[in-house]
Design an enzyme around this catalytic site. Structure first.
Site, PDB file in Angstrom:
ATOM      1  N   ASP A 152       6.420  15.156  -7.776  1.00  0.00           N
ATOM      2  CA  ASP A 152       6.514  15.677  -7.153  1.00  0.00           C
ATOM      3  C   ASP A 152       5.874  15.421  -5.549  1.00  0.00           C
ATOM      4  O   ASP A 152       5.395  13.997  -5.654  1.00  0.00           O
ATOM      5  CB  ASP A 152       6.015  17.918  -6.911  1.00  0.00           C
ATOM      6  CG  ASP A 152       4.775  16.739  -7.436  1.00  0.00           C
ATOM      7  OD1 ASP A 152       3.826  15.976  -7.577  1.00  0.00           O
ATOM      8  OD2 ASP A 152       3.841  17.896  -9.069  1.00  0.00           O
TER       9      ASP A 152
ATOM     10  N   MET B 175      -7.928  22.475  -5.191  1.00  0.00           N
ATOM     11  CA  MET B 175      -6.692  23.476  -4.752  1.00  0.00           C
ATOM     12  C   MET B 175      -6.967  24.337  -4.042  1.00  0.00           C
ATOM     13  O   MET B 175      -6.234  25.174  -3.981  1.00  0.00           O
ATOM     14  CB  MET B 175      -5.254  23.817  -5.037  1.00  0.00           C
ATOM     15  CG  MET B 175      -4.266  22.564  -6.300  1.00  0.00           C
ATOM     16  SD  MET B 175      -3.125  23.018  -6.907  1.00  0.00           S
ATOM     17  CE  MET B 175      -3.887  23.486  -8.720  1.00  0.00           C
TER      18      MET B 175
ATOM     19  N   LYS C 263       7.657  20.349  -3.507  1.00  0.00           N
ATOM     20  CA  LYS C 263       8.446  21.236  -2.327  1.00  0.00           C
ATOM     21  C   LYS C 263       9.150  20.487  -0.995  1.00  0.00           C
ATOM     22  O   LYS C 263       9.538  19.539  -1.328  1.00  0.00           O
ATOM     23  CB  LYS C 263       6.871  21.231  -0.997  1.00  0.00           C
ATOM     24  CG  LYS C 263       5.584  22.252  -1.712  1.00  0.00           C
ATOM     25  CD  LYS C 263       4.667  22.335  -0.758  1.00  0.00           C
ATOM     26  CE  LYS C 263       3.444  22.957  -1.279  1.00  0.00           C
ATOM     27  NZ  LYS C 263       2.572  23.226  -1.017  1.00  0.00           N
TER      28      LYS C 263
END
Length: 266
Positions: A42, A178, A63
Site C-alpha cells: 500500500d 492513525m 488506496k
C-alpha cells in the site's frame, strides 16, 4: 487458485518496511524486495521504498483514486492465488506487520488456506517517529510505561474498544497511530477523564521521511497547532511528559528528516 497439483505453493512474507527511511529497513526486508516475484504494497511504506521494486513486480493493494481502496478480502485472496502459482510474495507493510497493520489477520488467513508464510518484523513508526524527533516514548524521569493505541478503529464496531479513561489514569506515555483526524475527539476524552490540559503533546508527520514535520502543544492546544501547521496523515501522536524532551535537545538533534514547519513552542 490453480488446480495443478504439481506446482508447490510459494511462500508469503509479511514484511515490515520500517517507518519510511530505506536505511531503517532490516537487511532481510531489503533482500526480499529484491528476490520476491511479486510485492503487494500500500502507500504506507513510502515512495522511496516502493520505488526500490521494479514496477512490473509490484502491485498496489492500498488506496486508489477517488477514495477507493482495495478490500482486505481481495488482498488475502491475491496472496493465496499468487502463492498457489508457486510465486514468492512479499506483502509489504509500513512499520511492523503486527502493529495496527492487519498482519495478524493475514497470517491467520494464510494458515487457514494452507499457504506457507513467514513474518519479517519491522521498526514500528510508533517508536521510530517520535524517536527521530527527539521524543523517547519512555524516560526514567517521566514514563515507565507506554500504551500504543489506534486512532482508526474498525468502523463496524458498535463502540470504541479504547478505554481513554483508563489510559488517562496510567501516568505513562500514550502513542496514537492513525489519529490525526480523530485528534479533537480523543484529546477531549482524555481531558474529560481528568488528564491535565497542560500535558505536552507532539504530532510527528511522516516520521523519517524527507518531508517529516513536527507540531507540538498541549492537550488543550494541539488541535489548533495541528490546524495551523496543516499536519496530515500519516502521523503519530505522542501524549505525555516525554514530549517535552524534544525542546531540550532540538538544537543538537542531527538528522536529515524534514523541517520544523509548524513547530509550536510549549
Amino acid at each position: 487458485m490453480t488446480d495443478d497439483a504439481d506446482i508447490a505453493p510459494g511462500r508469503v512474507y509479511l514484511v515490515g518496511s520500517g517507518p519510511g527511511d530505506p536505511d531503517l529497513m532490516t537487511v532481510k526486508a531489503r533482500r526480499l524486495l529484491e528476490e520476491a516475484d511479486v510485492v503487494l504494497h500500500d502507500k504506507l511504506p513510502g515512495p522511496d521504498i516502493i520505488e526500490m521494486v521494479p514496477e512490473e513486480r509490484r502491485e498496489d493493494v492500498g488506496k486508489r483514486a477517488r477514495g477507493e481502496r482495495t478490500s482486505q478480502q481481495y488482498t488475502n485472496e491475491r496472496m493465496e492465488e499468487l502463492a498457489y502459482e508457486g510465486k514468492t510474495v512479499a506483502r509489504l507493510k509500513g512499520g511492523d506487520p503486527f502493529v495496527f497493520g492487519r498482519g495478524g489477520e493475514e497470517m491467520v488467513y494464510l494458515a487457514k488456506h494452507g499457504v506457507p508464510f513467514e513474518v519479517v518484523p519491522g521498526v514500528t513508526s510508533a517508536i521510530a517517529g517520535p524517536g527521530v524527533a527527539g521524543i523517547p516514548v519512555t524516560h526514567r524521569d517521566h514514563a515507565s510505561s507506554v500504551s500504543f493505541v489506534t486512532g482508526h478503529e474498525d468502523p463496524t464496531k458498535p463502540e470504541s474498544a479504547v478505554d481513554w479513561e483508563a489510559l488517562a489514569a496510567t501516568g505513562g506515555t500514550i502513542v496514537v497511530l492513525m489519529g490525526v483526524g480523530k485528534l479533537p475527539d480523543y484529546t477531549a476524552e482524555l481531558r474529560s477523564a481528568g488528564m491535565d490540559p497542560e500535558t505536552p503533546v507532539a504530532l510527528v508527520e511522516r516520521g523519517t521521511w524527507p518531508d517529516q514535520r513536527v507540531a507540538t502543544g498541549t492537550l488543550d492546544t494541539i488541535v489548533d497547532a495541528r490546524d495551523e501547521a496543516g499536519i496530515e496523515p500519516p502521523a503519530v501522536t505522542v501524549i505525555g511528559d516525554v514530549a517535552r524532551e524534544r525542546q531540550r535537545v532540538l538544537t543538537f538533534l542531527g538528522n536529515d528528516y524534514g523541517s520544523e514547519n509548524g513547530e509550536d513552542e510549549q
